[in-house]
Design a protein around this motif. Structure first.
Motif, PDB file in Angstrom:
ATOM      1  N   ASP A 250       1.138  -1.294   0.010  1.00 16.14           N
ATOM      2  CA  ASP A 250      -0.056   0.353   0.065  1.00 16.14           C
ATOM      3  C   ASP A 250       1.003   1.309   0.416  1.00 16.14           C
ATOM      4  O   ASP A 250       1.763   1.453   0.988  1.00 16.14           O
TER       5      ASP A 250
ATOM      6  N   THR B  12      -0.334   4.110  -0.678  1.00 18.70           N
ATOM      7  CA  THR B  12      -1.087   5.563  -0.111  1.00 18.70           C
ATOM      8  C   THR B  12      -0.117   6.949   0.468  1.00 18.70           C
ATOM      9  O   THR B  12       0.332   8.014  -0.321  1.00 18.70           O
TER      10      THR B  12
ATOM     11  N   TYR C  53      -6.192   7.168   2.411  1.00 20.23           N
ATOM     12  CA  TYR C  53      -6.229   7.282   1.364  1.00 20.23           C
ATOM     13  C   TYR C  53      -5.882   9.170   0.838  1.00 20.23           C
ATOM     14  O   TYR C  53      -5.594  10.149   1.098  1.00 20.23           O
TER      15      TYR C  53
ATOM     16  N   ARG D 282      -6.850   4.410  -3.349  1.00 19.78           N
ATOM     17  CA  ARG D 282      -5.921   4.276  -1.797  1.00 19.78           C
ATOM     18  C   ARG D 282      -5.344   3.717  -3.492  1.00 19.78           C
ATOM     19  O   ARG D 282      -5.994   3.310  -3.937  1.00 19.78           O
TER      20      ARG D 282
END
Length: 289
Positions: free
Chosen positions: A152, A154, A203, A283
């Motif tokens: 991830d 983000t 996000y 995201r």
């Protein structure tokens, strides 16, 4: 050291082959699906990909024009479903990622693709009934990140916000999911949802997607999950970012329900998001090396 690496590769290959032999697969059409997958993998042979996400973009573009079809994973019993003739937003993303993962391992067999698709779609990479499928994107992200399948990213973007959600859309809308008519299945899903009460995640707000630095931070082949405005659900759509050059505008390549096919949005990602108030932002995930 080389002998040790080779031995590890052989052991992992044998494990994958054993897993495939023991686990059934539901194809749209086995003959055409396996041939199509093999041809896609073959086209990647000899390509020089600068990073893993470039591999994702390479395969994602092959699906442009493929028809949209919902609920292709539903069926009893729960087994791995492989479809390349029709896709929804999630199966499109997972299929492109699994193909990219396979090539990254230096493998070109449709059987290896199936192994990687299973490891992305199911908890721990194993099929164990309907609740083992990673239905929620937050759950999908946590499980796959833990196993090192993707990251991830983000938080590395210039302007990042956080959101806290209690995710229980499935159990609170039980009538929408035929599998939840089974009380045991329903209780397993509710137990999983309990782990996502007050779940916090990063996000990028829609309003921040148009910034020059943010647009430049996207890579060709980034996977994006569109954050929903529903109070008990995290994400309602997915796609893959495509960019002609590192400095060009990011667009969204996705399986579109409204247009009935896999396509690139006519507007850049930032403008596309502004026209859809059901989504609050995105995201961003990247396939691991």
């Amino acid at each position: 050291m080389k002998q040790l690496r080779y031995l590890v590769f052989v052991v992992l290959s044998l494990c994958a082959a054993t897993s495939l032999a023991q686990a059934p697969v539901r194809f749209g059409c086995e003959a055409t699906d396996t041939i199509t997958i093999a041809k896609m993998l073959d086209k990647a042979a000899g390509q020089n990909f600068p990073n893993p996400e470039a591999r994702v973009a390479f395969f994602a573009r092959m699906f442009e024009g493929i028809p949209y079809a919902a609920h292709t994973l539903e069926g009893e019993p729960e087994i791995l479903t492989v479809r390349v003739d029709s896709l929804d937003c999630t199966t499109f993303v997972e299929t492109a990622m699994a193909l990219a993962f396979t090539i990254g391992e230096g493998r070109y067999s449709w059987r290896d693709f199936i192994y990687n698709l299973r490891r992305i779609r199911y908890r721990g990479g194993e099929v164990d009934g309907y609740p083992s499928r990673l239905h929620y994107i937050s759950d999908w992200a946590v499980d796959n990140k833990y196993r090192g399948n993707f990251s991830d990213v983000t938080a590395v973007f210039p302007r990042v916000s956080t959101m806290t959600r209690s995710i229980d859309f499935m159990s609170t809308n039980r009538e929408r999911y035929p599998a939840l008519a089974d009380s045991a299945v329903f209780e397993r899903v509710r137990a999983l949802e309990n782990g996502y009460r007050n779940h916090r995640f990063n996000y990028i707000k829609t309003i921040d997607l148009g910034g020059k630095e943010t647009k430049a931070a996207f890579h060709d082949g980034d996977v994006v999950a569109l954050v929903s405005n529903l109070k008990n659900l995290d994400v309602t759509h997915m796609g893959i970012v495509v960019k002609d050059t590192p400095t060009s505008e990011p667009y969204l390549l996705h399986a579109s329900y409204s247009d009935g096919k896999v396509e690139v949005t006519t507007r850049p990602l930032a403008e596309f998001m502004k026209k859809n108030r059901q989504w609050l932002g995105v995201r961003v995930f990247r396939l691991s090396e």
